[in-house]
Design a protein around this motif. Structure first.
Motif, mmCIF file in Angstrom:
data_model
loop_
_atom_site.group_PDB
_atom_site.id
_atom_site.type_symbol
_atom_site.label_atom_id
_atom_site.label_comp_id
_atom_site.label_asym_id
_atom_site.label_seq_id
_atom_site.Cartn_x
_atom_site.Cartn_y
_atom_site.Cartn_z
ATOM 1 N N ALA A 193 0.865 -1.176 0.000
ATOM 2 C CA ALA A 193 0.000 0.000 0.000
ATOM 3 C C ALA A 193 0.903 1.227 0.000
ATOM 4 N N TYR A 194 0.440 2.276 -0.667
ATOM 5 C CA TYR A 194 1.269 3.472 -0.815
ATOM 6 C C TYR A 194 0.680 4.697 -0.128
ATOM 7 N N ASN A 195 -0.492 4.583 0.439
ATOM 8 C CA ASN A 195 -1.038 5.668 1.253
ATOM 9 C C ASN A 195 -1.971 5.086 2.301
ATOM 10 N N GLY A 196 -2.234 5.888 3.346
ATOM 11 C CA GLY A 196 -3.010 5.383 4.463
ATOM 12 C C GLY A 196 -4.436 5.024 4.104
ATOM 13 N N ALA A 197 -5.013 5.720 3.126
ATOM 14 C CA ALA A 197 -6.412 5.480 2.773
ATOM 15 C C ALA A 197 -6.635 4.102 2.149
ATOM 16 N N GLU A 198 -5.591 3.498 1.604
ATOM 17 C CA GLU A 198 -5.728 2.178 0.982
ATOM 18 C C GLU A 198 -5.849 1.050 2.000
ATOM 19 N N PRO A 222 -9.598 -0.716 3.361
ATOM 20 C CA PRO A 222 -10.195 -1.657 2.397
ATOM 21 C C PRO A 222 -9.370 -2.930 2.228
ATOM 22 N N LEU A 223 -8.041 -2.793 2.260
ATOM 23 C CA LEU A 223 -7.185 -3.977 2.124
ATOM 24 C C LEU A 223 -7.391 -4.942 3.288
ATOM 25 N N LEU A 224 -7.523 -4.389 4.485
ATOM 26 C CA LEU A 224 -7.679 -5.254 5.657
ATOM 27 C C LEU A 224 -9.020 -5.978 5.647
ATOM 28 N N GLU A 277 -8.034 -8.935 2.901
ATOM 29 C CA GLU A 277 -6.887 -9.820 3.125
ATOM 30 C C GLU A 277 -6.753 -10.186 4.596
ATOM 31 N N LYS A 278 -6.264 -11.404 4.853
ATOM 32 C CA LYS A 278 -5.891 -11.794 6.213
ATOM 33 C C LYS A 278 -4.430 -11.420 6.416
ATOM 34 N N ILE A 279 -4.184 -10.380 7.177
ATOM 35 C CA ILE A 279 -2.840 -9.839 7.371
ATOM 36 C C ILE A 279 -2.320 -10.234 8.753
#
Length: 224
Positions: free
Chosen positions: A31-36, A39-41, A44-46
């Motif tokens: 991810a390249y910015n905080g706003a992304e 939604p990614l979380l 995805e299982k991180i």
């Protein structure tokens, strides 16, 4: 296999981190910015987040306030090196706080520490008939126990954790013997020779000319 989210707006740094995560067997998401991130979380299982502080759209500290209830361990990676910033990072719930610029081996070491605390991952490692049970500090080869000295096991663990990365003899001394060890680097050669023989890894632990050693493992060979 752990999946690590790397939130870093500087592409060269993001690429460097993720390249080395892949080398040692981790999966990653960029991810390249905080706003992304939010939604990614959701998608995805991180298992771990590497988080810059100075990000576009939503900075790392503000993002941390929004995600800390998710109980995903976070390591801040940032150029903000003041004591106040570090205290803020830890008060927000970060597991660690690493200042740029950093050595990639230091980052990998800190990742390993955080994962051991938070994720039941890589309790074992299997390669070419050798089975290493890291948590129990036991080693088997073809189902027979292999007797390793305590120092041989420490060196083996360092090689596994940093697989596919060339490590100098001096770095191996630092990581496996500790910062205070003052022995000659030929000590590493002796222990490497013993590990190769005991594990049958003569073709796995490669000598890197004029540097040191590397444990070579293809991604599809890693079993944990």
């Amino acid at each position: 296999m752990t999946k690590i989210l790397v939130v870093e707006d500087e592409k060269p740094i993001n690429d460097l981190i993720t390249m080395n995560l892949k080398l040692v067997g981790h999966e990653y998401v960029k991810a390249y910015n905080g706003a992304e991130v939010l939604p990614l979380l959701e998608q995805e299982k991180i298992d771990l987040i590497l988080l810059d502080v100075m990000l576009p759209e939503l900075d790392g500290f503000e993002l941390m306030k929004r995600i800390r209830g998710m109980n995903i361990p976070v390591i801040f990676i940032t150029a903000k090196d003041s004591l106040a910033d570090r205290i803020t990072g830890f008060e927000l719930g970060a597991e660690d706080y690493l200042i740029k610029p950093f050595e990639i081996l230091e980052l990998l070491a800190r990742i390993n520490v955080v994962l051991r605390r938070n994720v039941k991952e890589e309790s074992g490692f299997v390669l070419d008939g050798a089975q290493i049970r890291l948590a129990q500090r036991q080693v088997y080869r073809d189902n027979s126990i292999v007797e390793l000295t305590a120092q041989e096991f420490e060196l083996l663990e360092v090689l596994i954790q940093n697989r596919n990365i060339a490590l100098s003899r001096e770095k191996l001394l630092e990581l496996a013997w500790g910062f205070e060890y003052e022995g000659e680097t030929r000590t590493v050669d002796v222990h490497i020779r013993q590990l190769r023989k005991k594990l049958g890894w003569e073709e796995r632990i490669k000598t890197v000319y004029k540097l040191g050693y590397r444990l070579e493992v293809a991604a599809d060979e890693i079993l944990a």
